[in-house]
Enzyme design. Structure first.
Site, mmCIF file in Angstrom:
data_model
loop_
_atom_site.group_PDB
_atom_site.id
_atom_site.type_symbol
_atom_site.label_atom_id
_atom_site.label_comp_id
_atom_site.label_asym_id
_atom_site.label_seq_id
_atom_site.Cartn_x
_atom_site.Cartn_y
_atom_site.Cartn_z
ATOM 1 C CD GLU A 49 -1.325 -2.247 2.238
ATOM 2 O OE1 GLU A 49 -0.153 -2.652 2.056
ATOM 3 O OE2 GLU A 49 -2.082 -2.732 3.093
ATOM 4 C CB CYS A 77 -0.923 -3.319 9.014
ATOM 5 S SG CYS A 77 0.269 -2.143 8.302
#
Length: 149
Positions: A49, A77
């Protein structure tokens, strides 16, 4: 999500955990892609990401990415969620849930905190089966290799 899966597959030959991400604008144009690079870059922040966010930010010459959507093969996360909220993404779509570090509801639900200064929409379970299968097969092969050595 199919493009994110392709990115995830690109992580395997370099020994990375197969997670892939793609950032697109409202018209569907790809502005950033990435796969996990923590090992090869010696960088604990180089999750798929973050790699995709960095690429899109360079492409647009701006760290703020309003209106963009991120597709990632694994539930983000906490670190990645923070980066996505700071970038002001409109939407995050993920494939497989992460029961160990998922921050979109599996362990924590960062996006549900109303005090945060930006709200991003989150959608999970998109192509969850192939995304999860890729990770399971990767770790299964890794465990077999460890047992054989």
């Amino acid at each position: 999500m199919q493009l994110a899966l392709e990115q995830a597959h690109a992580a395997i030959p370099v020994g990375e955990v197969p997670v892939g991400a793609v950032l697109v604008d409202a018209e569907g144009r790809v502005l950033g892609t990435g796969y996990n690079r923590t090992i090869i870059d010696h960088d604990p922040t180089a999750h798929a990401e973050v790699v995709a966010l960095r690429a899109a930010a360079r492409h647009l010459n701006n760290y703020r990415l309003p209106g963009l959507s991120l597709y990632v093969t694994l539930e983000p996360c906490v670190m990645c969620m923070g980066a996505m909220l700071h970038a002001r993404l409109a939407r995050v779509c993920f494939g497989a849930t992460d029961p160990k570090t998922g921050a979109c509801g599996s362990v924590l639900d960062v996006g549900a905190v109303p005090q945060l200064n930006h709200q991003t929409l989150f959608h999970g379970g998109i192509l969850a089966e192939p995304c999860g299968d890729l990770l399971r097969s990767f770790f299964r092969a890794r465990r077999r290799k460890e047992i054989q050595t």
